[in-house]
Design a protein around this motif. Structure first.
Motif, PDB file in Angstrom:
ATOM      1  N   ASP A   1     -10.240   1.970   6.750  1.00 52.03           N
ATOM      2  CA  ASP A   1     -10.486   3.406   6.603  1.00 52.03           C
ATOM      3  C   ASP A   1     -10.169   4.177   7.882  1.00 52.03           C
ATOM      4  O   ASP A   1      -9.741   5.324   7.832  1.00 52.03           O
ATOM      5  CB  ASP A   1     -11.938   3.653   6.197  1.00 52.03           C
ATOM      6  CG  ASP A   1     -12.270   3.063   4.835  1.00 52.03           C
ATOM      7  OD1 ASP A   1     -11.356   2.943   3.998  1.00 52.03           O
ATOM      8  OD2 ASP A   1     -13.441   2.725   4.616  1.00 52.03           O
TER       9      ASP A   1
ATOM     10  N   THR B   1      -3.178  -0.167  -7.915  1.00 49.03           N
ATOM     11  CA  THR B   1      -3.274  -1.315  -7.003  1.00 49.03           C
ATOM     12  C   THR B   1      -1.951  -2.080  -6.986  1.00 49.03           C
ATOM     13  O   THR B   1      -1.922  -3.271  -6.696  1.00 49.03           O
ATOM     14  CB  THR B   1      -4.426  -2.268  -7.389  1.00 49.03           C
ATOM     15  OG1 THR B   1      -4.200  -2.752  -8.713  1.00 49.03           O
ATOM     16  CG2 THR B   1      -5.772  -1.590  -7.287  1.00 49.03           C
TER      17      THR B   1
ATOM     18  N   LYS C   1      -5.092  -3.407  -2.763  1.00 47.72           N
ATOM     19  CA  LYS C   1      -6.344  -2.681  -2.973  1.00 47.72           C
ATOM     20  C   LYS C   1      -6.705  -1.927  -1.703  1.00 47.72           C
ATOM     21  O   LYS C   1      -7.620  -2.303  -0.975  1.00 47.72           O
ATOM     22  CB  LYS C   1      -7.446  -3.649  -3.362  1.00 47.72           C
ATOM     23  CG  LYS C   1      -7.225  -4.298  -4.708  1.00 47.72           C
ATOM     24  CD  LYS C   1      -8.351  -5.243  -5.053  1.00 47.72           C
ATOM     25  CE  LYS C   1      -8.125  -5.863  -6.418  1.00 47.72           C
ATOM     26  NZ  LYS C   1      -9.181  -6.808  -6.768  1.00 47.72           N
ATOM     27  N   GLY C   2      -5.964  -0.873  -1.430  1.00 43.53           N
ATOM     28  CA  GLY C   2      -6.184  -0.073  -0.238  1.00 43.53           C
ATOM     29  C   GLY C   2      -6.028   1.396  -0.531  1.00 43.53           C
ATOM     30  O   GLY C   2      -6.043   1.825  -1.691  1.00 43.53           O
ATOM     31  N   ASP C   3      -5.882   2.175   0.509  1.00 39.45           N
ATOM     32  CA  ASP C   3      -5.667   3.619   0.388  1.00 39.45           C
ATOM     33  C   ASP C   3      -4.168   3.883   0.390  1.00 39.45           C
ATOM     34  O   ASP C   3      -3.444   3.386   1.248  1.00 39.45           O
ATOM     35  CB  ASP C   3      -6.338   4.353   1.556  1.00 39.45           C
ATOM     36  CG  ASP C   3      -7.848   4.198   1.524  1.00 39.45           C
ATOM     37  OD1 ASP C   3      -8.436   4.318   0.436  1.00 39.45           O
ATOM     38  OD2 ASP C   3      -8.438   3.960   2.594  1.00 39.45           O
TER      39      ASP C   3
ATOM     40  N   ALA D   1     -11.088   2.359  -3.480  1.00 35.63           N
ATOM     41  CA  ALA D   1      -9.669   2.027  -3.653  1.00 35.63           C
ATOM     42  C   ALA D   1      -9.442   1.367  -5.007  1.00 35.63           C
ATOM     43  O   ALA D   1     -10.273   0.620  -5.506  1.00 35.63           O
ATOM     44  CB  ALA D   1      -9.197   1.107  -2.534  1.00 35.63           C
TER      45      ALA D   1
ATOM     46  N   PHE E   1      -5.533  -0.705   4.795  1.00 37.72           N
ATOM     47  CA  PHE E   1      -6.703  -1.465   4.386  1.00 37.72           C
ATOM     48  C   PHE E   1      -7.904  -1.249   5.303  1.00 37.72           C
ATOM     49  O   PHE E   1      -8.928  -1.898   5.144  1.00 37.72           O
ATOM     50  CB  PHE E   1      -6.349  -2.960   4.318  1.00 37.72           C
ATOM     51  CG  PHE E   1      -5.283  -3.241   3.290  1.00 37.72           C
ATOM     52  CD1 PHE E   1      -5.612  -3.460   1.962  1.00 37.72           C
ATOM     53  CD2 PHE E   1      -3.944  -3.261   3.648  1.00 37.72           C
ATOM     54  CE1 PHE E   1      -4.628  -3.701   1.014  1.00 37.72           C
ATOM     55  CE2 PHE E   1      -2.958  -3.510   2.712  1.00 37.72           C
ATOM     56  CZ  PHE E   1      -3.303  -3.727   1.389  1.00 37.72           C
TER      57      PHE E   1
ATOM     58  N   ARG F   1     -12.626   2.830   1.467  1.00 37.01           N
ATOM     59  CA  ARG F   1     -11.859   1.877   0.674  1.00 37.01           C
ATOM     60  C   ARG F   1     -12.648   1.284  -0.481  1.00 37.01           C
ATOM     61  O   ARG F   1     -12.076   0.689  -1.388  1.00 37.01           O
ATOM     62  CB  ARG F   1     -11.298   0.775   1.561  1.00 37.01           C
ATOM     63  CG  ARG F   1     -10.180   0.023   0.880  1.00 37.01           C
ATOM     64  CD  ARG F   1      -9.389  -0.803   1.842  1.00 37.01           C
ATOM     65  NE  ARG F   1     -10.124  -1.846   2.477  1.00 37.01           N
ATOM     66  CZ  ARG F   1      -9.932  -3.137   2.264  1.00 37.01           C
ATOM     67  NH1 ARG F   1      -9.003  -3.534   1.437  1.00 37.01           N
ATOM     68  NH2 ARG F   1     -10.648  -4.015   2.890  1.00 37.01           N
TER      69      ARG F   1
END
Length: 151
Positions: free
Chosen positions: A125, A40, A44-46, A35, A123, A32
């Protein structure tokens, strides 16, 4: 993750990126700290798409693939096993999923539309496992060949 209460929500979703990033993710898993490279809008994640056509927009060949991939103009994306758990509505630039009402327990993921999600954002991994590296090439915006590549 002990906060994942709805463990039955494992979904197969797609993740598109350039070959360098895909190779790193497929080999070492999601990280992340990278990220936000492409988006976004929901946090702010994958990011993972329900439909591969969405991930196609983020799939790029480029210099990170093998020589054969570059020569054949192959693109790539990942098929990912994602533990989505309970989902909330995402919001621009949030660093974590919001907490469930009346608790300090966060949701497990966020989505673009809680009624009909087409995009999931995680959020942690450890919530995503890249199970397949898919390679393909386009001709007139239609997939003409697919397969696995040595990355």
């Amino acid at each position: 993750d002990p906060n994942i209460t709805n463990k039955s929500n494992m979904k197969e979703l797609f993740h598109g990126s350039d070959f360098v990033a895909l190779r790193q993710i497929y080999t070492f898993g999601f990280n992340r700290s990278f990220a936000g490279k492409n988006a976004t809008a929901y946090g702010k994640g994958d990011y993972f798409a329900v439909d591969a056509r969405y991930s196609l927009g983020y799939s790029r060949g480029g210099s990170g693939g093998t020589a054969a991939a570059r020569q054949n103009k192959l693109l790539g994306m990942l098929l990912v096993q994602v533990l989505t758990g309970d989902s909330a509505q995402g919001a621009t630039d949030i660093p974590e999923a919001p907490c469930k009402p009346g608790t300090q327990t966060p949701y497990n993921s966020v989505v673009d539309d809680v009624r009909n999600p087409t995009m999931y954002v995680t959020f942690r991994d450890s919530q995503a496992y890249p199970s397949h590296f898919i390679t393909f090439k386009l001709q007139n915006r239609v997939v003409i060949e697919t397969g696995n590549s040595e990355i």
